[in-house]
Design an enzyme around this catalytic site. Structure first.
Site, PDB file in Angstrom:
ATOM      1  N   HIS A 220      33.427  41.306  44.462  1.00 10.95           N
ATOM      2  CA  HIS A 220      34.204  42.164  43.567  1.00 10.95           C
ATOM      3  C   HIS A 220      33.826  41.971  42.100  1.00 10.95           C
ATOM      4  O   HIS A 220      33.589  40.863  41.642  1.00 10.95           O
ATOM      5  CB  HIS A 220      35.703  41.895  43.756  1.00 10.95           C
ATOM      6  CG  HIS A 220      36.129  40.504  43.337  1.00 10.95           C
ATOM      7  ND1 HIS A 220      36.526  40.206  42.061  1.00 10.95           N
ATOM      8  CD2 HIS A 220      36.189  39.349  44.043  1.00 10.95           C
ATOM      9  CE1 HIS A 220      36.844  38.919  41.982  1.00 10.95           C
ATOM     10  NE2 HIS A 220      36.643  38.379  43.173  1.00 10.95           N
ATOM     11  N   ASP A 221      33.728  43.090  41.398  1.00 10.87           N
ATOM     12  CA  ASP A 221      33.569  43.107  39.948  1.00 10.87           C
ATOM     13  C   ASP A 221      32.243  42.526  39.457  1.00 10.87           C
ATOM     14  O   ASP A 221      32.107  42.223  38.272  1.00 10.87           O
ATOM     15  CB  ASP A 221      34.731  42.363  39.258  1.00 10.87           C
ATOM     16  CG  ASP A 221      36.078  42.944  39.631  1.00 10.87           C
ATOM     17  OD1 ASP A 221      36.352  44.087  39.243  1.00 10.87           O
ATOM     18  OD2 ASP A 221      36.853  42.262  40.335  1.00 10.87           O
TER      19      ASP A 221
ATOM     20  N   GLY B  94      32.547  36.739  42.783  1.00 11.19           N
ATOM     21  CA  GLY B  94      33.181  37.724  41.928  1.00 11.19           C
ATOM     22  C   GLY B  94      32.855  37.563  40.456  1.00 11.19           C
ATOM     23  O   GLY B  94      32.753  36.452  39.929  1.00 11.19           O
TER      24      GLY B  94
END
Length: 270
Positions: free
Chosen positions: A122-123, A140
């Site tokens: 994520h991200d 992440g």
């Protein structure tokens, strides 16, 4: 008009560009946009909230847009955004962003190669012309800048950064930031010189490469702390894109940069 195999599952509201091919048993959800000329091969999965550019190819078993593997995720709408000419190989996974990070998007740039079984969490932000070799896992909010290559089975700690044109050897553990233009390996991960092969392939002149090497000699081989080394580089080298890229990257580092081969680098930049 898209060419969708009758055994594929594609939501009628998904936006597929001209000449998109979707193979048998591929699965594409509603809030998906796929650019012209892209190919979604058999058994690939693209979940909601994915935007993909032109001329991409997603290989069998790859999963794009699954919800983040992050306990802070609360079901909010977040995205995966992928540029043009990206190849995502077998069983690679790219997860959506999170609101908690402040980014809300996982982004892959143009002309990237994400090899088999790689994981982009994520991200994360992966720049243009990057290569993640098989079994790479970036946690992440990891940032991988343009033209970086990460060798197979390497893992990156959350919030890590890999600079432009860097090459990380296979099987590495990235727990400090990897500065631009460098070659690194060993355990713990250490500076091993300048990425000569990569820089030459990309048209860097001998003068540019020698200047980069001399700057890293100041950082890693003069026994200085990082702050003093950067001050010497700023005052002792003429302004150039390479000098400014190195200075800006290291000064912005929150985790500190990787160690020197003989551990002479002292301290981190806060």
């Amino acid at each position: 008009m898209a060419n969708i195999h009758p055994l594929a599952t594609v939501h009628p509201n998904a936006k597929l560009g001209e000449n998109v091919e979707v193979g048998p048993y591929a699965y594409i959800e509603e809030y998906v946009e796929i650019g012209d000329g892209s190919r979604i091969l058999p058994h690939a999965t693209i979940f909601n909230y994915v935007k993909m550019g032109k001329n991409c190819c997603v290989f069998p078993g790859a999963v794009i847009g699954a919800v983040p593997q992050d306990l802070k995720f609360e079901g909010e709408v977040t995205w995966v955004e992928i540029g043009d000419n990206v190849n995502i190989r077998e069983c690679a996974t790219i997860n959506r962003g999170t609101k908690a990070s402040g980014r809300s998007v996982t982004r892959i740039g143009n002309n990237c190669l994400i090899m088999s079984y790689a994981h982009v969490a994520h991200d994360c932000k992966v720049g243009n012309n990057c290569i993640l070799v098989s079994y790479v896992g970036i946690a992440g909010e990891t940032d991988v800048d343009d033209w970086a290559t990460i060798g197979g089975s390497t893992v990156a700690h959350q919030f890590s950064r890999v600079g432009k044109h860097a090459f990380v050897g296979g099987g590495s553990k990235i727990n400090k930031d990897v500065p631009p233009y460098v070659l690194c390996g060993r355990d713990p991960l250490s500076y091993a010189g300048v990425n000569l092969v990569g820089l030459r392939r990309r048209g860097f002149t001998s003068e540019q490469i020698y200047a980069i090497k001399d700057m890293y000699d100041v950082i890693y081989n003069r026994g200085m702390n990082v702050s003093d080394a950067l001050a010497q580089i700023e005052s002792g080298f003429p302004q150039s894109e390479e000098r400014d890229t190195i200075l800006e990257f290291i000064r912005a580092s929150k985790r500190g940069i990787i160690r020197g081969a003989d551990s002479t680098v002292k301290g981190n930049v806060e």
